[in-house]
Design a protein around this motif. Sequence first.
Motif, mmCIF file in Angstrom:
data_model
loop_
_atom_site.group_PDB
_atom_site.id
_atom_site.type_symbol
_atom_site.label_atom_id
_atom_site.label_comp_id
_atom_site.label_asym_id
_atom_site.label_seq_id
_atom_site.Cartn_x
_atom_site.Cartn_y
_atom_site.Cartn_z
ATOM 1 N N ILE A 12 37.726 47.028 36.020
ATOM 2 C CA ILE A 12 36.759 45.929 36.077
ATOM 3 C C ILE A 12 35.871 45.920 34.838
ATOM 4 O O ILE A 12 35.607 44.856 34.254
ATOM 5 C CB ILE A 12 35.911 46.026 37.361
ATOM 6 N N THR A 13 35.406 47.087 34.385
ATOM 7 C CA THR A 13 34.515 47.150 33.219
ATOM 8 C C THR A 13 35.190 46.641 31.950
ATOM 9 O O THR A 13 34.627 45.780 31.257
ATOM 10 C CB THR A 13 33.990 48.585 33.024
ATOM 11 N N PRO A 14 36.397 47.128 31.586
ATOM 12 C CA PRO A 14 37.040 46.559 30.398
ATOM 13 C C PRO A 14 37.366 45.076 30.552
ATOM 14 O O PRO A 14 37.281 44.315 29.581
ATOM 15 C CB PRO A 14 38.310 47.396 30.220
ATOM 16 N N ALA A 15 37.722 44.626 31.768
ATOM 17 C CA ALA A 15 37.999 43.198 31.974
ATOM 18 C C ALA A 15 36.748 42.370 31.702
ATOM 19 O O ALA A 15 36.811 41.298 31.073
ATOM 20 C CB ALA A 15 38.485 42.961 33.404
ATOM 21 N N ARG A 16 35.593 42.869 32.160
ATOM 22 C CA ARG A 16 34.326 42.181 31.900
ATOM 23 C C ARG A 16 34.041 42.123 30.396
ATOM 24 O O ARG A 16 33.627 41.094 29.858
ATOM 25 C CB ARG A 16 33.200 42.905 32.634
ATOM 26 N N GLU A 17 34.282 43.247 29.708
ATOM 27 C CA GLU A 17 34.022 43.299 28.259
ATOM 28 C C GLU A 17 34.954 42.358 27.506
ATOM 29 O O GLU A 17 34.516 41.652 26.580
ATOM 30 C CB GLU A 17 34.196 44.738 27.765
ATOM 31 N N TYR A 18 36.241 42.331 27.902
ATOM 32 C CA TYR A 18 37.201 41.443 27.232
ATOM 33 C C TYR A 18 36.789 39.975 27.388
ATOM 34 O O TYR A 18 36.802 39.199 26.430
ATOM 35 C CB TYR A 18 38.612 41.621 27.811
ATOM 36 N N MET A 19 36.418 39.597 28.613
ATOM 37 C CA MET A 19 36.053 38.207 28.864
ATOM 38 C C MET A 19 34.771 37.841 28.136
ATOM 39 O O MET A 19 34.632 36.715 27.616
ATOM 40 C CB MET A 19 35.897 37.980 30.365
ATOM 41 N N ASN A 20 33.830 38.772 28.068
ATOM 42 C CA ASN A 20 32.600 38.513 27.312
ATOM 43 C C ASN A 20 32.911 38.292 25.834
ATOM 44 O O ASN A 20 32.296 37.434 25.185
ATOM 45 C CB ASN A 20 31.617 39.674 27.478
ATOM 46 N N ASP A 21 33.862 39.070 25.306
ATOM 47 C CA ASP A 21 34.266 38.891 23.908
ATOM 48 C C ASP A 21 34.869 37.500 23.696
ATOM 49 O O ASP A 21 34.583 36.823 22.700
ATOM 50 C CB ASP A 21 35.286 39.969 23.504
ATOM 51 N N ASP A 55 29.522 31.504 35.942
ATOM 52 C CA ASP A 55 29.853 32.181 37.197
ATOM 53 C C ASP A 55 30.663 33.457 36.994
ATOM 54 O O ASP A 55 30.818 34.249 37.926
ATOM 55 C CB ASP A 55 30.645 31.230 38.102
ATOM 56 N N PHE A 56 31.147 33.673 35.791
ATOM 57 C CA PHE A 56 32.045 34.803 35.551
ATOM 58 C C PHE A 56 31.397 36.147 35.893
ATOM 59 O O PHE A 56 32.009 37.004 36.514
ATOM 60 C CB PHE A 56 32.518 34.808 34.093
ATOM 61 N N GLN A 57 30.125 36.340 35.465
ATOM 62 C CA GLN A 57 29.446 37.611 35.744
ATOM 63 C C GLN A 57 29.293 37.835 37.247
ATOM 64 O O GLN A 57 29.439 38.963 37.740
ATOM 65 C CB GLN A 57 28.076 37.642 35.058
ATOM 66 N N ASN A 58 28.992 36.757 37.985
ATOM 67 C CA ASN A 58 28.888 36.881 39.448
ATOM 68 C C ASN A 58 30.229 37.289 40.051
ATOM 69 O O ASN A 58 30.296 38.109 40.974
ATOM 70 C CB ASN A 58 28.430 35.554 40.062
ATOM 71 N N LEU A 59 31.293 36.702 39.540
ATOM 72 C CA LEU A 59 32.631 37.016 40.021
ATOM 73 C C LEU A 59 32.959 38.491 39.809
ATOM 74 O O LEU A 59 33.435 39.181 40.719
ATOM 75 C CB LEU A 59 33.650 36.135 39.301
ATOM 76 N N SER A 61 30.849 40.961 39.359
ATOM 77 C CA SER A 61 29.964 41.802 40.171
ATOM 78 C C SER A 61 30.453 41.872 41.608
ATOM 79 O O SER A 61 30.408 42.932 42.245
ATOM 80 C CB SER A 61 28.532 41.247 40.136
ATOM 81 N N SER A 62 30.950 40.733 42.134
ATOM 82 C CA SER A 62 31.481 40.716 43.495
ATOM 83 C C SER A 62 32.714 41.609 43.607
ATOM 84 O O SER A 62 32.883 42.349 44.583
ATOM 85 C CB SER A 62 31.842 39.290 43.905
ATOM 86 N N MET A 63 33.592 41.550 42.610
ATOM 87 C CA MET A 63 34.782 42.397 42.603
ATOM 88 C C MET A 63 34.389 43.870 42.542
ATOM 89 O O MET A 63 34.981 44.714 43.229
ATOM 90 C CB MET A 63 35.667 42.031 41.416
ATOM 91 N N ASN A 64 33.390 44.179 41.736
ATOM 92 C CA ASN A 64 32.922 45.555 41.603
ATOM 93 C C ASN A 64 32.360 46.067 42.936
ATOM 94 O O ASN A 64 32.670 47.178 43.374
ATOM 95 C CB ASN A 64 31.861 45.632 40.516
ATOM 96 N N THR A 65 31.550 45.224 43.589
ATOM 97 C CA THR A 65 30.973 45.602 44.885
ATOM 98 C C THR A 65 32.056 45.802 45.930
ATOM 99 O O THR A 65 32.024 46.768 46.709
ATOM 100 C CB THR A 65 29.993 44.513 45.363
ATOM 101 N N GLY A 66 33.044 44.898 45.954
ATOM 102 C CA GLY A 66 34.140 45.025 46.913
ATOM 103 C C GLY A 66 34.930 46.302 46.711
ATOM 104 O O GLY A 66 35.266 46.997 47.677
ATOM 105 N N ALA A 67 35.225 46.632 45.448
ATOM 106 C CA ALA A 67 35.970 47.853 45.149
ATOM 107 C C ALA A 67 35.176 49.088 45.563
ATOM 108 O O ALA A 67 35.722 50.049 46.118
ATOM 109 C CB ALA A 67 36.315 47.909 43.668
#
Length: 210
Positions: A12-21, A55-59, A61-67
């Motif tokens: 999840i963390t690298p996916a967030r970083e890639y999308m932010n890039d 909405d991407f950051q919320n998405l 964060s929800s995935m992170n919480t679920g995991a």
Amino acid sequence: INNPISFIYSNITPAREYMNDVLNLLKVYNEEYPNPSTKVLEKMKEIDFEFIASDFQNLMSSMNTGAERVRTIVTGLRIFSRLDESDFKNIDLHESLESILMLLQHRIHPEQRNRSIQVIKKYGDLPRVTCDARQLNQAFFNVLDNAIDALEESLISGQERLNDEPTIWIYTETINSDTISVRIEDNGVGISEEVKQRIFDPFFTTKPVG
């Protein structure tokens, strides 16, 4: 379950970083080329780009919480079942109680009911205990599950014994060098005198067959 969920969680963390890039690249591109073509504008409108970007950051964060919740449930199940341990083991009873409460969260705080059950824990300073952890955990689970049943019955009938929020209390204490106490109390409908006489009878139950 733990292996695949750990794979998801760690990515999840690298996916967030890639999308932010990617979003930052699009921002720079928009600054350099502020007048996109009609085709680009139509595509941005079609996919609702502004909403996706916000909405991407919320998405994520929800995935992170679920995991994280799945990992917690797996840990609780392992503690509850003691699958990787011998029958008799030196355990922390508070850890066992916490794992059982976690497994019962869907009943303590149900989504379909407005009123949750309050759990008040008054834990004393307990030593580790050598016991059959699986059987003891099952006993704690059954007592707490029955307490929730009693509270739900009170909520349905509107006859809460203490005229207060539906509550479960868990008390633990050391009595002496050979004895500890675990007490579980609720303010539900209570147990009739007739049933109290039979609570230790083998196979006796007030529940429907099955």
